[in-house]
Design an enzyme around this catalytic site. Structure first.
Site, PDB file in Angstrom:
ATOM      1  N   SER A  83       0.860  -1.189   0.000  1.00 48.46           N
ATOM      2  CA  SER A  83       0.000   0.000   0.000  1.00 48.46           C
ATOM      3  C   SER A  83       0.893   1.234   0.000  1.00 48.46           C
ATOM      4  CB  SER A  83      -0.865   0.012   1.260  1.00 48.46           C
ATOM      5  OG  SER A  83      -1.472   1.276   1.421  1.00 48.46           O
ATOM      6  N   TYR A 135      -2.113  -0.845  10.276  1.00 51.89           N
ATOM      7  CA  TYR A 135      -2.168  -1.281   8.864  1.00 51.89           C
ATOM      8  C   TYR A 135      -0.894  -0.846   8.132  1.00 51.89           C
ATOM      9  CZ  TYR A 135      -3.706  -1.091   3.948  1.00 51.89           C
ATOM     10  OH  TYR A 135      -3.805  -1.226   2.583  1.00 51.89           O
TER      11      TYR A 135
HETATM   12  N1  NAP Z   1      -8.598  -0.527  -1.701  1.00 51.39           N
HETATM   13  C1  NAP Z   1      -7.635   0.345  -1.471  1.00 51.39           C
HETATM   14  O1  NAP Z   1      -7.833   1.574  -1.466  1.00 51.39           O
HETATM   15  C2  NAP Z   1      -6.226  -0.143  -1.243  1.00 51.39           C
HETATM   16  C3  NAP Z   1      -5.195   0.801  -1.128  1.00 51.39           C
HETATM   17  C4  NAP Z   1      -3.906   0.359  -0.910  1.00 51.39           C
HETATM   18  C5  NAP Z   1      -3.641  -0.996  -0.802  1.00 51.39           C
HETATM   19  N2  NAP Z   1      -4.650  -1.898  -0.919  1.00 51.39           N
HETATM   20  C6  NAP Z   1      -4.314  -3.318  -0.760  1.00 51.39           C
HETATM   21  O2  NAP Z   1      -4.879  -4.066  -1.827  1.00 51.39           O
HETATM   22  C7  NAP Z   1      -5.220  -5.383  -1.365  1.00 51.39           C
HETATM   23  C8  NAP Z   1      -6.693  -5.681  -1.688  1.00 51.39           C
HETATM   24  O3  NAP Z   1      -7.491  -4.681  -1.066  1.00 51.39           O
HETATM   25  P1  NAP Z   1      -9.065  -4.598  -1.328  1.00 51.39           P
HETATM   26  O4  NAP Z   1      -9.476  -3.232  -0.996  1.00 51.39           O
HETATM   27  O5  NAP Z   1      -9.390  -5.204  -2.651  1.00 51.39           O
HETATM   28  O6  NAP Z   1      -9.591  -5.587  -0.162  1.00 51.39           O
HETATM   29  P2  NAP Z   1     -11.067  -6.152   0.156  1.00 51.39           P
HETATM   30  O7  NAP Z   1     -12.066  -5.640  -0.816  1.00 51.39           O
HETATM   31  O8  NAP Z   1     -11.302  -5.911   1.614  1.00 51.39           O
HETATM   32  O9  NAP Z   1     -10.878  -7.724  -0.056  1.00 51.39           O
HETATM   33  C9  NAP Z   1     -10.057  -8.399   0.844  1.00 51.39           C
HETATM   34  C10 NAP Z   1      -9.871  -9.829   0.394  1.00 51.39           C
HETATM   35  O10 NAP Z   1      -9.003 -10.472   1.372  1.00 51.39           O
HETATM   36  C11 NAP Z   1      -9.602 -11.683   1.763  1.00 51.39           C
HETATM   37  N3  NAP Z   1      -9.164 -12.044   3.117  1.00 51.39           N
HETATM   38  C12 NAP Z   1      -9.300 -11.347   4.276  1.00 51.39           C
HETATM   39  N4  NAP Z   1      -8.752 -12.042   5.297  1.00 51.39           N
HETATM   40  C13 NAP Z   1      -8.272 -13.187   4.771  1.00 51.39           C
HETATM   41  C14 NAP Z   1      -7.605 -14.313   5.297  1.00 51.39           C
HETATM   42  N5  NAP Z   1      -7.310 -14.399   6.607  1.00 51.39           N
HETATM   43  N6  NAP Z   1      -7.251 -15.327   4.465  1.00 51.39           N
HETATM   44  C15 NAP Z   1      -7.551 -15.263   3.143  1.00 51.39           C
HETATM   45  N7  NAP Z   1      -8.160 -14.217   2.577  1.00 51.39           N
HETATM   46  C16 NAP Z   1      -8.531 -13.200   3.379  1.00 51.39           C
HETATM   47  C17 NAP Z   1     -11.105 -11.429   1.682  1.00 51.39           C
HETATM   48  O11 NAP Z   1     -11.758 -12.692   1.604  1.00 51.39           O
HETATM   49  P3  NAP Z   1     -13.309 -12.833   2.121  1.00 51.39           P
HETATM   50  O12 NAP Z   1     -14.100 -11.971   1.174  1.00 51.39           O
HETATM   51  O13 NAP Z   1     -13.595 -14.281   1.983  1.00 51.39           O
HETATM   52  O14 NAP Z   1     -13.323 -12.333   3.523  1.00 51.39           O
HETATM   53  C18 NAP Z   1     -11.165 -10.629   0.383  1.00 51.39           C
HETATM   54  O15 NAP Z   1     -11.136 -11.512  -0.718  1.00 51.39           O
HETATM   55  C19 NAP Z   1      -4.920  -5.404   0.125  1.00 51.39           C
HETATM   56  O16 NAP Z   1      -3.671  -6.010   0.360  1.00 51.39           O
HETATM   57  C20 NAP Z   1      -4.894  -3.932   0.503  1.00 51.39           C
HETATM   58  O17 NAP Z   1      -4.086  -3.662   1.626  1.00 51.39           O
HETATM   59  C21 NAP Z   1      -5.938  -1.499  -1.121  1.00 51.39           C
END
Ligand code: NAP
Length: 273
Positions: free
Chosen positions: A163, A176
């Protein structure tokens, strides 16, 4: 008809005719953790479009994971869904066993699963600490250990979804941000350990990206948070999961064959607050 040529300018690499398009990752096998929604789901779909056989990992959203599998198979791709909590060692071992049983090998690992853990310092509990570090850091250690066994002598490719908060930690997101800084430290250190095994490893640092996770953290369309993120983004919008997925495809491909140990921002130019 347009064409692109290789370095020597002799052979066409691909044509505008879709039937002659050479997929970048044909017959590769990838595990994408946390691929039931958001950025992970988009990475899985973009991989499949480039010929990858994809393992869609999820923690609890079976319905979401099954939808991603269906979207891929409906388009002629190959994917399976495997439930596994990445912070649980037995689950991770099973995840990679099921990958081997289905596809026989592994070429690409994307560590995308996340535990968000946003809270001011006064409210961070010991349980919160362990939850965030167990999923975001220990989970990546466990998946990398299992992936290396399946990569074998041919090597492989690891992409950690970090991130922008790893370099520019966010207020009320210290926990985080710290997990993502730790993940980036693994990326750099492991690039030095694993290059000799023909394994590349890089971090992608998304900026604010429109996902289910961001929505549940309060960054909804039209909210003050969204306005603040857009104002800080030179390209003037929030990122979409596909923006991140395209960079992941690039890093996984031979186009990035000379890139390892890097932290690459994919953020529309947004750096910190
Ligand atoms: N969105 C942003 O603005 C942003 C910005 C910077 C970085 N990121 C990074 O991008 C990545 C994806 O973010 P996102 O926003 O797409 O996340 P998200 O919509 O919250 O989705 C999270 C995913 O992680 C899975 N997960 C959570 N705990 C888990 C575990 N213990 N074992 C296996 N899977 C697990 C969830 O599965 P379930 O649905 O089954 O719970 C879901 O598929 C992350 O690493 C995040 O830090 C995101």
């Amino acid at each position: 008809m347009s064409s692109l040529f290789n370095d020597s300018g002799q052979k066409p690499v691909y044509y505008s005719n879709a039937s002659l398009y050479m997929k970048k990752l044909e017959n590769k096998v990838a595990v994408v953790t946390g691929a039931s929604k958001g950025i992970g789901a988009s990475i899985a779909k973009h991989f499949a479009a480039e010929g990858v056989k994809v393992v869609i990992n999820y923690a609890s959203s079976k319905e979401g994971a099954d939808k991603v599998v269906k979207a891929i198979t409906d388009n002629g791709g190959t994917a399976i869904a495997v439930q596994a909590d990445v912070s649980n060692e037995a689950d991770v071992i099973r995840l990679f066993k099921e990958t081997e049983n289905a596809f026989g090998t592994l070429d690409i690992l994307v560590n995308n699963a996340v535990s968000q853990g946003y809270a001011p310092i006064e409210q961070i509990s010991i349980e919160d600490f362990h939850q965030s570090f167990n999923v975001n850091v220990l989970g990546s250690i466990l998946t990398i250990q299992s992936a290396l066994k399946l990569f074998g002598n041919k090597g492989g490719n690891i992409i950690n979804i970090s991130s922008g908060a790893s370099k520019y930690p966010l207020q009320n997101a210290s926990l985080y941000s710290a997990t993502k800084a730790a993940l980036d430290a693994f990326t750099i250190a492991l690039s030095k350990e694993l290059g000799v095994k023909n394994v590349r490893i890089n971090s992608i640092l998304p900026g604010a990206t429109e996902t289910e996770g961001a929505t549940s953290a309060g960054v909804t369309a039209g909210s003050e948070y969204e306005k603040m993120f857009v104002e800080k983004t030179p390209l003037g919008r929030r990122g979409q999961p596909a923006d991140i997925a395209k960079a992941v495809v690039f890093l996984a491909s031979d186009d990035a064959a000379w890139i390892t140990g890097e932290q690459i921002s994919v953020s529309g130019g947004m750096y910190g607050f």
